[in-house]
Design an enzyme around this catalytic site. Structure first.
Site, short mmCIF file in Angstrom:
data_model
loop_
_atom_site.label_atom_id
_atom_site.label_comp_id
_atom_site.label_asym_id
_atom_site.label_seq_id
_atom_site.Cartn_x
_atom_site.Cartn_y
_atom_site.Cartn_z
N HIS A 93 -5.27 60.01 -23.72
CA HIS A 93 -6.33 59.02 -23.46
C HIS A 93 -7.64 59.73 -23.08
CE1 HIS A 93 -4.16 59.60 -19.64
NE2 HIS A 93 -5.33 59.43 -19.06
N TYR B 110 -8.31 52.01 -11.86
CA TYR B 110 -8.42 52.10 -10.41
C TYR B 110 -9.12 50.84 -9.90
CZ TYR B 110 -7.77 57.18 -11.09
OH TYR B 110 -7.28 58.42 -11.42
N PRO C 139 -3.58 61.94 -3.83
CA PRO C 139 -3.23 61.74 -5.24
C PRO C 139 -4.34 61.15 -6.10
CG PRO C 139 -2.12 60.13 -3.83
CD PRO C 139 -2.76 61.12 -2.92
N LYS D 292 -4.85 65.37 -9.24
CA LYS D 292 -5.22 66.78 -9.41
C LYS D 292 -4.12 67.77 -9.01
CE LYS D 292 -9.02 66.03 -11.21
NZ LYS D 292 -8.90 66.16 -12.66
N TYR E 76 -13.83 64.85 -13.04
CA TYR E 76 -12.50 64.27 -13.26
C TYR E 76 -11.73 65.10 -14.31
CZ TYR E 76 -9.12 60.39 -13.90
OH TYR E 76 -7.99 59.61 -13.95
C1 PHB Z 1 -0.12 58.60 -11.67
O1 PHB Z 1 0.12 58.16 -12.81
O2 PHB Z 1 0.80 58.86 -10.89
C2 PHB Z 1 -1.53 58.77 -11.26
C3 PHB Z 1 -2.54 58.51 -12.17
C4 PHB Z 1 -3.86 58.68 -11.78
C5 PHB Z 1 -4.15 59.08 -10.50
C6 PHB Z 1 -3.13 59.36 -9.60
C7 PHB Z 1 -1.82 59.20 -9.98
O3 PHB Z 1 -5.43 59.23 -10.12
#
Ligand code: PHB
Ligand code: APR
Length: 391
Positions: free
Chosen positions: A72, A200, A292, A296, A384
């Site tokens: 993606h 998010y 999380p 990263k 990012y």
């Molecule tokens: C995850 O899929 O566990 C995940 C994805 C994006 C993030 C943090 C965790 O920013």
């Protein structure tokens, strides 16, 4: 026993290091405290940066990832019920991501280790690092009831945040930078089709995240108080809380189902400096932890291993210690870049219990700015995506 590099910890960092070293003809032994089943049962993050994808592919570990992973181009942000906006990382910095779980990477690494007959010892006990600041370091441990003494040239401390390696660096040498956040993430895995994007959400009820592991496996998180108890979170409660944090059209699109895993993780930033002491080199969570947000942690473990394996390969092929001597500084530049990004995203997207009205307004206007400014989006996209590796 004798080897060139003793690797403590058989998580992604330790196993990847032993894999790459083997490709350069460097011998290693991996010492893992837990059983293989235990290591494989851990559900962790699963968004891989382009650099991570490249390292895995270049080292013959990309086949299943390319088949099953979901490529993606960026992520969406949504807040307070408004329309979401997309940070197009591909457009801004021409890098992509791959959704592919750490558990799958760990399986691929164990399979590769079996194929090359690697020395990976599980369920080792009482690992101790000896004489790390001398030319003759060694590691002692117990395995199958016997005491073992492993002589080596170098020790790689890949034993995660709670491991023993970091503690072998004297307190007067080690500097620690740490921040704890006043909430945790409650996450579930469910065998339901995910939303098409990673999304998010910042909502008055708290942060939420929609992510994925495969076309049939979803990963969702909600911000929860640190003292929340997993028993208090039925699947129904989780789904209704998650949906309450997304605007209606997204909430309606979330497909619910029974959870197959549910866990709570605290959020913390932690960095230790330096990442080297004598013949001991730290890599991955042994040296740093990120919250999380931004996914990263695994990517940093891979970048440390990239730098460390390159430095060890250079030493064993032509005796040069230049890259080994520069390892800590070089690895830390990338670490701090991601530590800063995950701290920024954590601040941007969560509701802080003690936030003042001023804090709340500035966060909203930061989101507004990000939504409306091409430059702000380009800057976030660059961070990012993660820094390119240094030469
Ligand atoms: C995850 O899929 O566990 C995940 C994805 C994006 C993030 C943090 C965790 O920013
Ligand atoms: N002796 C031997 N092994 C140990 C010891 C010890 N004293 N202490 C811990 N270990 C093992 C753990 O059992 C674990 O398997 O070290 C391994 C460390 O693995 P991880 O914690 O997964 O850390 P790392 O390999 O650095 O992976 C990076 O990325 O997504 C993030 O935090 C997530 O684990 C992930 C990390």
């Amino acid at each position: 026993m004798k080897t060139q590099v003793a690797i403590i910890g058989g998580g992604p960092a330790g196993l990847l290091l032993s894999h790459i070293l083997h490709r350069h003809g460097v011998d290693s032994v991996v010492l893992e405290k837990n059983s293989r089943a235990h290591v494989l049962s851990r559900i962790r993050a699963g968004v891989l940066e382009q650099t991570t994808v490249d390292v895995l592919r270049q080292n013959g570990l990309g086949t299943r990832m390319d088949r099953q992973g979901h490529a993606h181009d960026g992520m969406k942000i949504v807040w307070a019920g408004r329309e979401s906006f997309f940070i197009d990382v591909k457009k801004h910095v021409n890098k992509r991501f791959m959704a592919y779980g750490q558990t799958s990477i760990q399986e691929d690494l164990f399979d590769a280790a079996d194929r090359r007959n690697a020395k990976v010892l599980s369920e080792v006990e009482d690992v101790q690092l000896v004489d790390v600041a001398t030319d003759h370091p060694c590691v002692t441990f117990r395995h199958n009831g016997e005491s073992v003494h492993l002589d080596c040239d170098y020790i790689a401390g890949c034993d995660g945040f709670h491991g023993v390696s970091r503690k072998a660096i004297p307190a007067n040498v080690l500097r620690v930078f740490e921040k704890e956040y006043p909430f945790g993430w409650l996450g579930i895995l469910s065998e339901t089709p995910p939303l098409p994007d990673i999304i998010y959400a910042n909502h008055p009820r708290g942060f939420a995240l929609a992510s994925m592991r495969s076309p049939t496996l979803s990963r969702y998180y909600v911000q929860a108080p640190l003292d929340t108890k997993i028993e208090d979170w039925s699947d129904d409660r989780f789904w209704s809380e998650l949906k309450a944090r997304y605007p209606k059209e997204l909430a309606d699109a979330i497909v619910t189902g029974p959870s197959i895993e549910k866990s709570i993780a605290p959020l913390r930033s932690f960095v230790c400096e330096p990442m080297r002491h004598g013949q001991l080199f730290l890599a991955g969570d042994a040296a740093h932890i990120v919250p999380p947000t931004g996914a990263k942690g695994l990517n940093l473990a891979v970048s440390d291993v990239f730098y460390l394996s390159r430095a060890l390969a250079a030493f064993y092929s032509h005796g040069s210690t230049t890259l080994l001597d520069g390892y800590s500084e070089m690895a830390l530049r990338r670490v701090w870049s991601s530590v800063r990004t995950s701290w920024y995203l954590t601040n941007l997207l969560h509701r802080f219990p003690q936030a003042s009205d001023f804090d709340q307004r500035t966060q909203e206007f930061e989101l507004d700015y990000l939504k409306s400014s091409h430059h702000a989006q380009a800057a976030l996209a660059e961070q990012y995506a993660g820094l390119a590796f240094e030469q």
